[in-house]
Each structure stands twice: as C-alpha cells, then as structure tokens.
Write an enzyme that holds these catalytic residues in place. Structure first.
Site, PDB file in Angstrom:
ATOM      1  N   LYS A   1       0.822  -1.033   0.006  1.00  0.00           N
ATOM      2  CA  LYS A   1      -0.130   0.089  -0.084  1.00  0.00           C
ATOM      3  C   LYS A   1       0.765   1.246  -0.022  1.00  0.00           C
ATOM      4  CE  LYS A   1      -3.977  -2.197   2.293  1.00  0.00           C
ATOM      5  NZ  LYS A   1      -4.970  -1.873   3.554  1.00  0.00           N
TER       6      LYS A   1
ATOM      7  N   SER B 267      -1.086   0.703   5.998  1.00  0.00           N
ATOM      8  CA  SER B 267      -1.292  -0.096   6.908  1.00  0.00           C
ATOM      9  C   SER B 267      -2.363  -1.029   6.634  1.00  0.00           C
ATOM     10  CB  SER B 267      -1.556   0.890   8.247  1.00  0.00           C
ATOM     11  OG  SER B 267      -2.012   0.043   9.201  1.00  0.00           O
ATOM     12  N   ASP B 268      -2.418  -2.213   7.466  1.00  0.00           N
ATOM     13  CA  ASP B 268      -3.276  -3.147   7.154  1.00  0.00           C
ATOM     14  C   ASP B 268      -3.818  -3.862   8.626  1.00  0.00           C
ATOM     15  OD1 ASP B 268      -5.162  -4.312   4.946  1.00  0.00           O
ATOM     16  OD2 ASP B 268      -4.682  -6.305   5.991  1.00  0.00           O
ATOM     17  N   THR B 269      -4.833  -4.441   8.906  1.00  0.00           N
ATOM     18  CA  THR B 269      -5.282  -4.912  10.051  1.00  0.00           C
ATOM     19  C   THR B 269      -6.207  -6.237   9.669  1.00  0.00           C
ATOM     20  OG1 THR B 269      -5.289  -2.825  11.360  1.00  0.00           O
ATOM     21  CG2 THR B 269      -6.593  -4.733  12.147  1.00  0.00           C
TER      22      THR B 269
END
Length: 204
Positions: free
Chosen positions: A56, A74-76
């Site tokens: 990203k 960011s990723d969750t």
C-alpha cells in the site's frame, strides 16, 4: 506535536486510521492505495499483513502526481484458530465470525510500513494484540449485526464503537486493534524526523 505538514501521506481510506493520526495533531494527506489484497499461497497471517502494508505504501509513493516524502501503508486483520477473518461479505458471514469469537480470545494483527521516498528505505512493523470476548447470546449477535457496524470491519466488530460491549480484556495496543499502533508509529516518525514531539516545549 509539531509536524512537517505536507510530507506525510497516509495510503489508506480507513476513517479510523485517519482519525487516530489526526487526533495527535499530525497534518497529512490521505491517498488511498489501489492494490490487490489477495493472500498469496503459503503466506502466514503475519507475512500477509506486513506485505499488504508495504504494498500500500509503495503503491502511492510510486505515483508521480503525489507529493510527499513519508508514505504510511497499514493493514489490520483478525486471526482466530489460524483463520484470517477479514471484512464480512454479508450478514451470514458476520454471524459466523462473531460466533467464532464469542467467549474466547483472538489476535488482531496491525502492520504498518513507513516508506521514505528520498532514501527508498522502509520501516515495516507488525503489532499483535490479544483480545478476549465474553460469551455472546444469539440476540446480541443479531442485534449487533443489525446495527450495521460490523459491515466494513475486520473480524466483524469495532472495539472503538458499539462492539466494545463484547470485549472483556486486551493484551497489547488498543489503538492497534482500532487500526494503527500509534505509540510505535509515532516513535518511528520521530526517529525519521517526520514529526517533532512537543518541539515548542522549552521547560527544563
């Protein structure tokens, strides 16, 4: 906090990440990435979320029409029984996830990448937080789904919203469960010179 205002770019459309950063007084641009978020064969949950965060950041940093120096991706994800629980596809999927999480613990993995466009260097980190749910009744699950909150949330819940009623304890970073481990990312941004903490404080 005194930011270097125009040089930070958040490569995410998440309103939660935007609110977390803005709450610290950081000025930044928001330019959502447009990457493929499919998991690669053989990729572990942590490898997956770390790669997505980097992809990203680089996707936006590589766009010539975007100004800035530091790009944050960011990723969750939510992980339970070694399964990755992403955003639910429909009410049935949300029900399945909430039933799986009911009365037990699970992990929330939030990864972020800070890409420095000038040096071409990356900082990539993953914060893992353990979250415990109390046992949920069928009525509670149906009522929560009907509220609409689970629709665009990993694991079908939002700890910062109505979903807080399900959470009995966490071990780790609360803001990481929301979507971004603020303490760690701010430390990295300070080290990079992207922000200055209390720069105007002249007290001894």
């Amino acid at each position: 906090m005194t930011p270097d205002t125009s040089n930070i770019v958040l490569a995410s459309a998440s309103p939660r990440r935007r609110e977390l950063l803005a709450g610290l007084g950081i000025d930044f641009q928001v330019v959502p990435s447009q990457i493929d978020e499919d998991r690669l064969e053989g990729e572990s949950a942590e490898e997956f979320v770390r790669r997505l965060s980097r992809d990203k950041a680089l996707d936006v940093a590589n766009r010539s029409d975007i100004d800035g120096r530091w790009f944050i991706g960011s990723d969750t994800i939510v992980v339970c029984d070694q399964q990755i629980l992403g955003k639910p596809t429909d009410h049935d999927d949300a029900r399945r996830m909430l039933q799986m999480l009911s009365g037990r613990s699970h992990q929330v993995m939030s990864a972020y990448t800070i890409h420095d466009r000038e040096t071409e260097e990356d900082i990539v980190r993953c914060e893992i937080t353990e979250v415990w749910f109390r046992p949920l009744t069928g009525r509670e699950i149906e009522g929560y789904i009907a509220s609409g909150e689970p629709a665009d949330k990993a694991g079908s819940y939002a700890i910062q919203g109505l979903g807080a009623f399900m959470v009995t304890a966490i071990h780790g970073s609360y803001t990481s469960v929301v979507g971004l481990p603020l303490s760690q990312i701010i430390s990295d941004l300070i080290q990079l010179g992207a922000v200055a903490l209390f720069a105007d404080d002249t007290s001894a």
